[in-house]
Design a protein around this motif. Structure first.
Motif, PDB file in Angstrom:
ATOM      1  N   SER A 371       0.854  -1.197   0.000  1.00 22.34           N
ATOM      2  CA  SER A 371       0.000   0.000   0.000  1.00 22.34           C
ATOM      3  C   SER A 371       0.882   1.236   0.000  1.00 22.34           C
ATOM      4  CB  SER A 371      -0.915  -0.014   1.223  1.00 22.34           C
ATOM      5  OG  SER A 371      -0.127  -0.070   2.406  1.00 22.34           O
ATOM      6  N   LYS A 372       0.318   2.353  -0.340  1.00 23.92           N
ATOM      7  CA  LYS A 372       1.093   3.588  -0.466  1.00 23.92           C
ATOM      8  C   LYS A 372       1.767   3.923   0.866  1.00 23.92           C
ATOM      9  CE  LYS A 372       0.865   8.352  -2.097  1.00 23.92           C
ATOM     10  NZ  LYS A 372       0.000   9.422  -2.641  1.00 23.92           N
ATOM     11  N   GLY A 373       3.093   4.127   0.805  1.00 21.11           N
ATOM     12  CA  GLY A 373       3.853   4.498   1.991  1.00 21.11           C
ATOM     13  C   GLY A 373       4.078   3.381   2.976  1.00 21.11           C
ATOM     14  N   GLN A 374       3.735   2.149   2.610  1.00 25.52           N
ATOM     15  CA  GLN A 374       3.877   1.021   3.545  1.00 25.52           C
ATOM     16  C   GLN A 374       5.334   0.791   3.903  1.00 25.52           C
ATOM     17  OE1 GLN A 374       1.840  -2.548   2.397  1.00 25.52           O
ATOM     18  NE2 GLN A 374       2.794  -3.809   3.978  1.00 25.52           N
ATOM     19  N   GLN A 380      11.699   0.320   6.826  1.00 23.54           N
ATOM     20  CA  GLN A 380      12.012   0.855   5.503  1.00 23.54           C
ATOM     21  C   GLN A 380      10.729   1.049   4.697  1.00 23.54           C
ATOM     22  OE1 GLN A 380      15.965  -1.356   4.152  1.00 23.54           O
ATOM     23  NE2 GLN A 380      14.374  -2.789   4.752  1.00 23.54           N
ATOM     24  N   GLU A 381      10.638   2.159   3.980  1.00 26.67           N
ATOM     25  CA  GLU A 381       9.503   2.335   3.082  1.00 26.67           C
ATOM     26  C   GLU A 381       9.692   1.435   1.872  1.00 26.67           C
ATOM     27  OE1 GLU A 381       7.198   5.740   0.454  1.00 26.67           O
ATOM     28  OE2 GLU A 381       8.312   6.354   2.247  1.00 26.67           O
ATOM     29  N   ILE A 382       8.668   0.642   1.563  1.00 26.77           N
ATOM     30  CA  ILE A 382       8.774  -0.356   0.495  1.00 26.77           C
ATOM     31  C   ILE A 382       8.499   0.312  -0.846  1.00 26.77           C
ATOM     32  CG2 ILE A 382       7.923  -2.565  -0.367  1.00 26.77           C
ATOM     33  CD1 ILE A 382       6.898  -3.095   2.524  1.00 26.77           C
ATOM     34  N   GLU A 383       9.407   0.104  -1.767  1.00 24.10           N
ATOM     35  CA  GLU A 383       9.236   0.657  -3.121  1.00 24.10           C
ATOM     36  C   GLU A 383       7.906   0.165  -3.695  1.00 24.10           C
ATOM     37  OE1 GLU A 383      11.305   0.273  -7.551  1.00 24.10           O
ATOM     38  OE2 GLU A 383      12.366  -0.487  -5.780  1.00 24.10           O
ATOM     39  N   ASP A 384       7.153   1.089  -4.262  1.00 20.45           N
ATOM     40  CA  ASP A 384       5.809   0.776  -4.758  1.00 20.45           C
ATOM     41  C   ASP A 384       5.888   0.137  -6.138  1.00 20.45           C
ATOM     42  OD1 ASP A 384       3.120   0.558  -5.174  1.00 20.45           O
ATOM     43  OD2 ASP A 384       2.825   2.669  -5.683  1.00 20.45           O
ATOM     44  N   ARG A 385       5.754  -1.173  -6.176  1.00 17.03           N
ATOM     45  CA  ARG A 385       5.675  -1.923  -7.432  1.00 17.03           C
ATOM     46  C   ARG A 385       5.093  -3.291  -7.132  1.00 17.03           C
ATOM     47  NH1 ARG A 385       9.822  -5.663  -8.365  1.00 17.03           N
ATOM     48  NH2 ARG A 385      11.621  -5.549  -6.943  1.00 17.03           N
ATOM     49  N   ILE A 386       4.832  -4.064  -8.169  1.00 17.92           N
ATOM     50  CA  ILE A 386       4.326  -5.428  -7.965  1.00 17.92           C
ATOM     51  C   ILE A 386       5.520  -6.367  -7.794  1.00 17.92           C
ATOM     52  CG2 ILE A 386       3.067  -7.359  -8.993  1.00 17.92           C
ATOM     53  CD1 ILE A 386       1.318  -5.291 -10.427  1.00 17.92           C
ATOM     54  N   TYR A 387       5.528  -7.100  -6.671  1.00 21.48           N
ATOM     55  CA  TYR A 387       6.571  -8.078  -6.389  1.00 21.48           C
ATOM     56  C   TYR A 387       6.019  -9.474  -6.689  1.00 21.48           C
ATOM     57  CZ  TYR A 387       8.881  -4.258  -3.935  1.00 21.48           C
ATOM     58  OH  TYR A 387       9.487  -3.059  -3.625  1.00 21.48           O
ATOM     59  N   ASN A 388       6.838 -10.301  -7.338  1.00 27.62           N
ATOM     60  CA  ASN A 388       6.385 -11.656  -7.653  1.00 27.62           C
ATOM     61  C   ASN A 388       7.487 -12.660  -7.352  1.00 27.62           C
ATOM     62  OD1 ASN A 388       8.154 -11.461  -9.849  1.00 27.62           O
ATOM     63  ND2 ASN A 388       6.521 -10.701 -11.202  1.00 27.62           N
TER      64      ASN A 388
END
Length: 816
Positions: A371-374, A380-388
């Motif tokens: 989610s945004k800003g998670q 650490q702020e997690i980079e916003d993208r789809i992880y697979n």
């Protein structure tokens, strides 16, 4: 004498063997009869296994011991002279012999594969069979072996009197290599699957070349300290005082056989290059073990050693030749002189087959986006993208995924054997440590029994590395589970490893083959005949790749000075063969060699992870990429399937019942065909044994169906029900039908009592016991009279056999 009435064995004894002796063949040293040369494929269904048919040649003729040059297939005299030829030719393909004969006792049909004798097939009388010298002359001419090279080729194998001799494929590799060296070939590549005895093969090659004085000073190069020590203490032990292990100190030039870890004789500084203390022409033979590793690359430290001793003959050994656009074994050594593949080893029964359990996890398939800003567990702020799947455990850790994988591994172990040796391949050392913790928590009872139930065995940690010998020792129970990343992919002889877990995304075909090779060894003493691959990251999709078990194809493209370097992610191949660079580095740590990354010839195009226990992944570029650790994302298994290795080497998904149906229908075209064969069979058990050799597990099927029907059925009914949809009867129901029809009313006294007891025996134990003549020595028959007395009650043996066949016909009588 009626020749037509003689058995095949009688034909051999009375006609074929005398003809060979008459031609000058020595019955003690040159003639071998009924030679079994494979072990019989291990067929696995469920948790059961059986062995298929072994391949057996009627005669194998050798000029020298263990150097066969001819094969003979014998038939009885009801067959024509050439009826055995096609079978004999198939044996000659496998055994690599050029001279092929078939016989029915009247003479021989001779098929000459050398192309030197004019006509390919000729008919010979019994008196015209060629002498050993005649065939050997033709063999040497066919192989291009000059008279001065014959003493080398004729040098016998090492024989310690224990009866151990090379298997047929080892013999082919040894003989082809010795012959090639005798002809002057100086670069040789042998490809032999993991677990097929490459080191023993190398020893016999070196022994014959050394004893014949064709090669006087030999260097055996390996890249793992444990491999050098195992070789010195085991297969190479007969070299005795002529052998030494090279260390990183001053060398002693008084030995003839040298074994060395290449890291011990090379280094980044000139004074570390111990090998230069030898003159360039000191060695006349160098054998390179696991040559798919450093020596495949032009600029590697291995290649510097080989270039220095370039005048020597170089023999490369590998299970997995490396062929990419950057590195090539074939470019250096030439095409393989001989290949013995994993597929062939499994087919022959010398290697353990496998079954695959594929487990798909929802987040691997669907991906996960923060989610945004998670922020992660570490803030650490997690980079916003789809992880697979390709990100998990490299860039992103889902802790509940690790827990789920550990739970699934534990479930499989507990449902079969919780003490079966298990290797869990992880993405890196950090992942291996987290997996160790998860498995400890999933197995509290086992860990309480012994804290070493689960161990991380990686190159960075001494406590775990110290347990490697215990893990691979069949006599040591602990450790049971080893979590690792690269260290155990190669050179680890884990004979009793029964479970390989893949939670690692494998893109290198070389690495995949090496990992699968950890499970392929067979150990009868510890009931290791097959192994399971538990795959969480679709790595086993590589089994479908044509390159998995085919001949290596050279794709090496040496760059011109002005040729552009193509980034790895833009190259044609989908497999990242450069992944082995990281593997070599960790193996260095395992060998006890100080590791400096600058010393490694890492391909400029390679992307690799440092096995840093701190959890940092070093990738190409200035900034290291940090892992995110997330502990609150739920994961679940969405699909699971079991696949077996089929006869063609492909993975198949089918149940025991489906497999049985297919095998029965392959043997019998219809129910009528089966019933006709069954009624005509002298022994019904022979048909059941024949089907068992094709992998039909009667005990398992009878038990499964018996549980369903309330009482165990006859295998006859299993076949009729599964393959032809006929309603089954139990053995007791069949026995009762016979009693009701009172088919024994023409027999009296002892004869009738015997038949009634046979029906009872059938109801209790099935068809096999009543077909065994020894049944009359057992209770209750022993209370009725002596065996001969009981047989005489039927007027003798023919009368007893007739009555038994009548009983069987009645038992298996089918409704109109």
């Amino acid at each position: 004498m009626d020749k037509k009435a003689l058995s095949e064995r009688d034909i051999c004894t009375k006609f074929i063997t005398p003809a060979l002796v008459q031609a000058g063949w020595d019955i003690q040293t040159q003639i071998r009869e009924e030679v079994t040369f494979t072990a019989g494929r291990i067929i696995v269904r469920g948790r059961l296994h059986t062995r298929g048919k072994k391949r057996r040649a009627d005669y194998l003729l050798s000029f020298q011991k263990n150097q066969p040059i001819a094969v003979i297939e014998a038939k009885d005299n009801k067959h024509s002279l050439g009826d055995g030829m096609q079978q004999a030719l198939a044996y000659s393909d496998a055994l690599d012999v050029p001279f092929v004969f078939s016989s029915n006792g009247d003479g021989f049909l001779f098929h000459d594969r050398s192309g030197l004798g004019g006509q390919t097939e000729t008919t010979l009388t019994l008196a015209e069979f060629p002498s050993p010298n005649a065939l050997w002359e033709r063999y040497c001419q066919y192989k291009g072996i000059q008279p001065d090279a014959r003493p080398v080729v004729e040098q016998p194998y090492y024989d310690d009197g224990s009866g151990r001799s090379p298997r047929y494929y080892q013999r082919i590799a040894i003989n082809r290599t010795v012959e090639a060296v005798a002809r002057g070939q100086d670069r040789i590549l042998l490809v032999m699957a993991t677990g097929t005895g490459k080191t023993f093969t190398a020893f016999q090659i070196i022994w014959r070349l050394w004893k014949s004085r064709q090669k006087k000073r030999i260097l055996f190069l390996a890249d793992r300290n444990i491999l050098v020590d195992q070789t010195k203490n085991n297969d190479f032990k007969p070299f005795g005082q002529a052998m030494t292990k090279v260390t990183n100190r001053t060398v002693d030039a008084s030995y003839e056989i040298y074994l060395s870890l290449y890291q011990a004789v090379t280094g980044s500084e000139e004074e570390q290059n111990i090998y230069k203390q030898f003159s360039p022409d000191f060695f006349d033979l160098i054998v390179i073990d696991e040559c798919h590793r450093g020596s495949a690359a032009e600029d590697s430290a291995w290649r510097k050693i080989l270039d220095y001793f370039s005048a020597a003959t170089h023999i490369g050994l590998t299970a997995t030749p490396k062929e990419t656009k950057e590195v090539s074994n074939i470019d250096y050594f030439g095409a393989p002189l001989y290949t013995y593949s994993l597929k062939q080893g499994i087919e022959d029964g010398f290697l353990a087959p496998y079954k695959v359990v594929r487990v798909d996890i929802d987040k691997d398939l669907q991906g996960w986006r923060p989610s945004k800003g998670q922020r992660d567990k570490l803030g650490q702020e997690i980079e916003d993208r789809i992880y697979n799947q390709k990100d998990f455990d490299k860039q992103l850790v889902l802790e509940k995924r690790t827990t789920l994988v550990a739970a699934k591994i534990t479930e499989l172990l507990e449902s079969s054997d919780p003490y079966q040796k298990t290797i869990v391949f992880c993405e890196d050392i950090d992942h291996a440590e987290r997996m160790r913790q998860a498995l400890v928590n999933a197995n509290p009872k086992r860990v309480a029994e012994n804290r070493k139930y689960v161990m991380r065995i990686t190159g960075d940690e001494q406590e775990g590395k110290a347990e490697l010998d215990n893990f691979i020792n069949p006599e040591e129970r602990y450790p049971v589970i080893a979590t690792t990343s690269k260290l155990m992919t190669t050179g680890v002889d884990a004979q009793t490893c029964k479970l390989i877990v893949l939670d690692q995304r494998i893109q290198s075909m070389t690495e995949f083959k090496q990992i699968i090779g950890r499970g392929t060894r067979i150990n009868d003493d510890y009931h290791k005949h097959w192994f399971t691959i538990l795959d969480f990251k679709k790595a086993t999709e590589l089994f479908a790749d044509p390159d998995f078990d085919g001949e290596p194809v050279q794709v090496y493209q040496p760059y011109a000075d002005d040729a552009p370097i193509v980034p790895a992610d833009e190259q044609d191949s989908g497999l990242d063969e450069s992944a082995d660079n990281g593997e070599e580095a960790e193996d260095e740590a395992a060998a006890g060699v100080e590791t400096d990354w600058a010393d490694y010839d890492v391909d400029d195009n390679a992307t690799w992870e440092s096995d840093d226990a701190g959890g940092l992944d070093t990738t190409e570029g200035p900034e290291p990429r940090r892992k995110y650790v997330v502990d609150d994302v739920e994961v679940s298994i969405v699909a699971e399937r079991v696949q077996y290795l089929g006869p063609d080497g492909k993975l198949i998904t089918e149940s025991l019942r489906d497999y049985t149906r297919k095998q029965v229908k392959a043997q019998f075209a219809s129910l009528d065909d089966f019933l006709r064969r069954w009624q005509d069979a002298e022994r019904k058990q022979a048909i059941l044994d024949e089907l068992a050799e094709e992998g039909i597990f009667w005990d398992a099927l009878v038990a499964e169906l018996g549980q369903k029907w309330g009482e165990e059925p006859d295998p006859f009914d299993v076949i009729c029900h599964i393959a032809f949809d006929r309603p089954p009867l139990t053995r007791r129901e069949r026995a009762e039908q016979v009693r009701k029809r009172d088919i024994f009313n023409r027999y009296e006294g002892q004869a009738r009592q015997v038949l009634e007891s046979l029906v009872d025996k059938y109801a209790d134990a099935g068809i096999a016991p009543i077909e065994d003549p020894k049944v009359l020595t057992l209770s209750p028959f022993s209370q009725l009279g002596a065996p001969m007395e009981l047989i005489n009650a039927f007027g003798g043996k023919p009368g007893y056999q007739r009555a038994l066949h009548e009983l069987e016909d009645a038992l298996y009588q089918t409704p109109a």
